[in-house]
Design a protein around this motif. Structure first.
Motif, mmCIF file in Angstrom:
data_model
loop_
_atom_site.group_PDB
_atom_site.id
_atom_site.type_symbol
_atom_site.label_atom_id
_atom_site.label_comp_id
_atom_site.label_asym_id
_atom_site.label_seq_id
_atom_site.Cartn_x
_atom_site.Cartn_y
_atom_site.Cartn_z
ATOM 1 N N MET A 24 28.615 4.837 -21.577
ATOM 2 C CA MET A 24 27.352 5.257 -20.993
ATOM 3 C C MET A 24 27.364 6.729 -20.631
ATOM 4 N N GLN A 25 28.545 7.253 -20.323
ATOM 5 C CA GLN A 25 28.640 8.683 -20.012
ATOM 6 C C GLN A 25 28.216 9.530 -21.207
ATOM 7 N N VAL A 26 28.577 9.053 -22.415
ATOM 8 C CA VAL A 26 28.188 9.776 -23.640
ATOM 9 C C VAL A 26 26.675 9.804 -23.768
ATOM 10 N N LYS A 27 26.027 8.683 -23.520
ATOM 11 C CA LYS A 27 24.566 8.595 -23.677
ATOM 12 C C LYS A 27 23.854 9.413 -22.603
ATOM 13 N N LEU A 28 24.411 9.428 -21.402
ATOM 14 C CA LEU A 28 23.813 10.237 -20.340
ATOM 15 C C LEU A 28 23.958 11.724 -20.656
ATOM 16 N N LEU A 29 25.089 12.110 -21.230
ATOM 17 C CA LEU A 29 25.303 13.509 -21.598
ATOM 18 C C LEU A 29 24.239 13.982 -22.589
ATOM 19 N N ARG A 30 23.867 13.122 -23.533
ATOM 20 C CA ARG A 30 22.844 13.484 -24.517
ATOM 21 C C ARG A 30 21.491 13.714 -23.840
ATOM 22 N N VAL A 31 21.186 12.876 -22.847
ATOM 23 C CA VAL A 31 19.919 13.062 -22.124
ATOM 24 C C VAL A 31 19.931 14.400 -21.391
ATOM 25 N N SER A 57 11.733 8.664 -29.643
ATOM 26 C CA SER A 57 12.264 9.487 -28.550
ATOM 27 C C SER A 57 11.215 9.680 -27.467
ATOM 28 N N ILE A 58 11.678 9.672 -26.230
ATOM 29 C CA ILE A 58 10.803 9.886 -25.070
ATOM 30 C C ILE A 58 11.320 11.106 -24.321
ATOM 31 N N GLN A 59 10.412 12.041 -24.011
ATOM 32 C CA GLN A 59 10.800 13.228 -23.265
ATOM 33 C C GLN A 59 11.171 12.856 -21.827
ATOM 34 N N ALA A 60 12.240 13.438 -21.335
ATOM 35 C CA ALA A 60 12.716 13.143 -19.981
ATOM 36 C C ALA A 60 12.437 14.333 -19.069
ATOM 37 N N ASP A 61 11.279 14.310 -18.421
ATOM 38 C CA ASP A 61 10.949 15.345 -17.441
ATOM 39 C C ASP A 61 11.404 14.856 -16.071
ATOM 40 N N VAL A 62 12.714 14.932 -15.864
ATOM 41 C CA VAL A 62 13.317 14.332 -14.670
ATOM 42 C C VAL A 62 14.363 15.278 -14.106
ATOM 43 N N ARG A 63 14.365 15.401 -12.783
ATOM 44 C CA ARG A 63 15.432 16.157 -12.124
ATOM 45 C C ARG A 63 16.560 15.185 -11.787
ATOM 46 N N ILE A 64 17.786 15.514 -12.162
ATOM 47 C CA ILE A 64 18.920 14.606 -11.997
ATOM 48 C C ILE A 64 19.773 15.033 -10.802
ATOM 49 N N ILE A 65 19.953 14.076 -9.883
ATOM 50 C CA ILE A 65 20.882 14.254 -8.763
ATOM 51 C C ILE A 65 21.895 13.125 -8.853
ATOM 52 N N ALA A 66 23.163 13.459 -8.865
ATOM 53 C CA ALA A 66 24.227 12.454 -8.953
ATOM 54 C C ALA A 66 25.085 12.513 -7.693
ATOM 55 N N ALA A 67 25.745 11.408 -7.407
ATOM 56 C CA ALA A 67 26.618 11.359 -6.228
ATOM 57 C C ALA A 67 27.803 10.459 -6.504
ATOM 58 N N ARG A 108 17.310 16.375 -23.204
ATOM 59 C CA ARG A 108 16.154 15.979 -22.397
ATOM 60 C C ARG A 108 15.277 14.944 -23.104
ATOM 61 N N THR A 109 15.891 14.096 -23.916
ATOM 62 C CA THR A 109 15.184 12.989 -24.562
ATOM 63 C C THR A 109 16.064 11.746 -24.507
ATOM 64 N N PHE A 110 15.428 10.575 -24.653
ATOM 65 C CA PHE A 110 16.172 9.316 -24.706
ATOM 66 C C PHE A 110 15.332 8.298 -25.471
ATOM 67 N N GLU A 111 15.951 7.188 -25.866
ATOM 68 C CA GLU A 111 15.243 6.091 -26.531
ATOM 69 C C GLU A 111 15.499 4.796 -25.773
ATOM 70 N N GLU A 170 18.954 -0.653 -17.973
ATOM 71 C CA GLU A 170 18.422 -0.258 -16.662
ATOM 72 C C GLU A 170 17.998 1.202 -16.652
ATOM 73 N N LEU A 171 18.788 2.046 -17.310
ATOM 74 C CA LEU A 171 18.489 3.478 -17.293
ATOM 75 C C LEU A 171 17.365 3.854 -18.252
ATOM 76 N N PHE A 172 17.418 3.317 -19.474
ATOM 77 C CA PHE A 172 16.503 3.781 -20.518
ATOM 78 C C PHE A 172 15.436 2.759 -20.907
ATOM 79 N N GLY A 173 15.512 1.525 -20.388
ATOM 80 C CA GLY A 173 14.537 0.501 -20.746
ATOM 81 C C GLY A 173 14.860 -0.162 -22.070
ATOM 82 N N HIS A 174 14.061 -1.145 -22.479
ATOM 83 C CA HIS A 174 14.287 -1.819 -23.764
ATOM 84 C C HIS A 174 12.969 -2.312 -24.338
ATOM 85 N N GLU A 175 12.990 -2.568 -25.643
ATOM 86 C CA GLU A 175 11.822 -3.124 -26.335
ATOM 87 C C GLU A 175 11.932 -4.650 -26.371
#
Length: 482
Positions: free
Chosen positions: A250-257, A271-281, A261-264, A210-215
């Motif tokens: 998943m927390q580990v993978k989010l920390l890497r992003v 790798s895909i560049q993540a030009d995203v502002r993160i707001i968490a709640a 600022r990249t994810f797969e 859901e977060l990073f997509g899939h092939e």
């Protein structure tokens, strides 16, 4: 520093003008007094005013002349008028649109609150301004003049223009997503997507996809390639709601992003560049979660760059009347009914604890709209859990209602003919309930007999719905003789 916008009172009756200012100050609305010959200097910076209240105008022949002058300065300035001020002289439809409310003198609490709300609504709920006079356009949902809400608006204004990660804390129902949307729409990313995702509502094994997509073919059921939320939010903002419920892997993978600022995508090595502002709640206490090993400490500090803690409703009950007006206005706008609450009902609600916060209040208002459509709800009409009558004097019942309620335990008199109206009450009294039942049975039987027991026609004769008549026939065991 955040200051309240002021209400300008123009009234040449100095004693009343002073009293008006005292009353508005008491309900939390800052005011400025002026006479009809000296108001111009107070309206030069019209954006600092929430509205103008007009009283006695000795320097003007009629109100329309003053309205034209105000309109020339600010054609969107909300105008309130005292009821006893005559509207002599012609007034155009354009000028009449600026008059958003009339209030009686002496003031009534409900009218004051509605007048303030009307002005705030016309001003896009910009209840405050900064020293730099920046325009702060906020969602209608963030109404409130309490110090806690003013602090929240100040924090949002300060951090919105940056790309810093924001962690919004607070109990369920306090409006964390509303704050996140305000952050996005006040930022330079407002023309890009705002993508929310509830991390606690998606199973851990599906959250990565859901977060990073899939092939295509990355796992069973992946029939096509799919973009994840991070890709959908490119250039904009991603809102990670209930981040405290995210599984540790998943927390580990989010920390890497956050760090790189990249994810797969799942099943891809590109790798895909993540030009995203993160707001968490989250509604959880993350510091406690870290100590108990359920949340990564390094991720906590990455997210907790700029924390904003949403206040619980019980900590800002002074905002409750405005919130009620806002929620009712929203239901009216959606054509879902309306309701009004008496001052006693509002005072009772202000004594409640509100564990569900604004969401609980919204549910209650919608329930009251269904139970009492377009009616006025008093304390006794509220659900029992919300009836807090400490220090509240309930309105006395009308005498008519008292008489209706007190008519009981009357001696039965079988000699009475229900078909004959009573000219006088018998000395030994009457069993009113039984008498009314006999009267009802008599008229139902008469209508059915005259309409040859055709229920639909008899119901029409009796001025009731067919289903209602059928129920009464069952209640009284009425049926056509064979």
């Amino acid at each position: 520093m955040i200051e309240s916008k002021k209400l300008l009172i123009i009234d040449d009756n100095k004693e009343r003008c002073h009293d008006l200012k005292t009353i508005f100050d008491f309900v939390g609305e800052s005011c400025q007094e002026a006479g009809s010959d000296s108001w111009q200097s107070y309206i030069e910076n019209s954006e600092l005013l929430i509205g103008v209240l007009l009283g006695e105008l000795a320097s003007y022949e009629d109100v329309s002349s003053l309205l034209k002058e105000i309109h020339a300065i600010d054609e969107t300035m909300p105008i309130l008028m005292l009821d006893d001020i005559p509207m002599s002289g012609g007034i155009s439809s354009q000028l009449s649109q600026q008059i958003v409310g009339r209030i009686s003198w002496p003031l009534k609490h409900n009218e004051v609150l509605e007048a303030i709300h009307s002005c705030q609504y016309c001003r896009d709920n910009q209840h405050a301004f900064s020293e730099a006079n920046k325009s702060l356009e906020l969602f209608r949902s963030m109404v409130g003049q309490s110090e806690a809400m003013q602090d929240i608006r100040h924090l949002i204004e300060q951090v919105a223009a940056t790309d810093a990660s924001v962690l919004i804390l607070g109990e369920s129902g306090t409006g964390k997503e509303v704050a996140a949307r305000n952050l996005h729409y006040l930022s330079e990313r407002s023309d890009k997507p705002f993508v929310p995702i509830n991390c606690g509502a998606i199973p851990g094994e599906l959250l990565e996809s859901e977060l990073f997509g899939h092939e295509k073919g990355a796992f069973t059921g992946a029939l096509t390639a799919r973009q994840g939320r991070f890709e959908l939010a490119q250039g904009g903002t991603i809102f990670l709601d209930e981040i405290g419920d995210m599984p540790l892997p998943m927390q580990v993978k989010l920390l890497r992003v956050l760090q790189e600022r990249t994810f797969e995508r799942v099943g891809s090595s590109q790798s895909i560049q993540a030009d995203v502002r993160i707001i968490a709640a989250t509604h959880r206490e993350l510091e406690k979660e870290v100590l108990e090993g359920r949340f990564r400490e390094d991720l906590f500090y990455r997210l907790n760059v700029f924390p904003i803690e949403m206040p619980a409703l019980r900590d800002r009950v002074s905002d409750l009347p405005l919130l009620i007006n806002e929620l009712v206005a929203r239901l009216e706008n959606d054509k879902r009914g309306s309701v009004r609450l008496s001052p006693n009902a509002v005072q009772s609600l202000m004594q409640c604890q509100w564990p569900g916060n604004v969401r609980e209040l919204a549910n209650l208002i919608e329930r009251l709209c269904i139970l009492y459509p377009y009616g006025v709800v008093d304390l006794k009409d509220l659900p029992s859990d919300y009836q807090k009558n400490e220090g509240i004097e309930c309105y006395p019942r009308p005498d008519l209602a008292e008489r209706r309620i007190q008519v009981q335990d009357i001696v039965n008199d079988d000699s009475l003919d229900p078909k004959t109206p009573l000219a006088h009450l018998p000395e030994n009294g009457v069993n009113l309930k039984e008498f009314v039942a006999k009267l009802e049975i008599s008229y139902i039987e008469q209508a059915l007999a005259e309409e040859d027991w055709v229920v639909a026609r008899a119901a029409k004769r009796l001025g009731m719905r067919r289903t209602t008549l059928v129920e009464k026939m069952r209640k009284y065991h009425l049926q056509k003789a064979s």
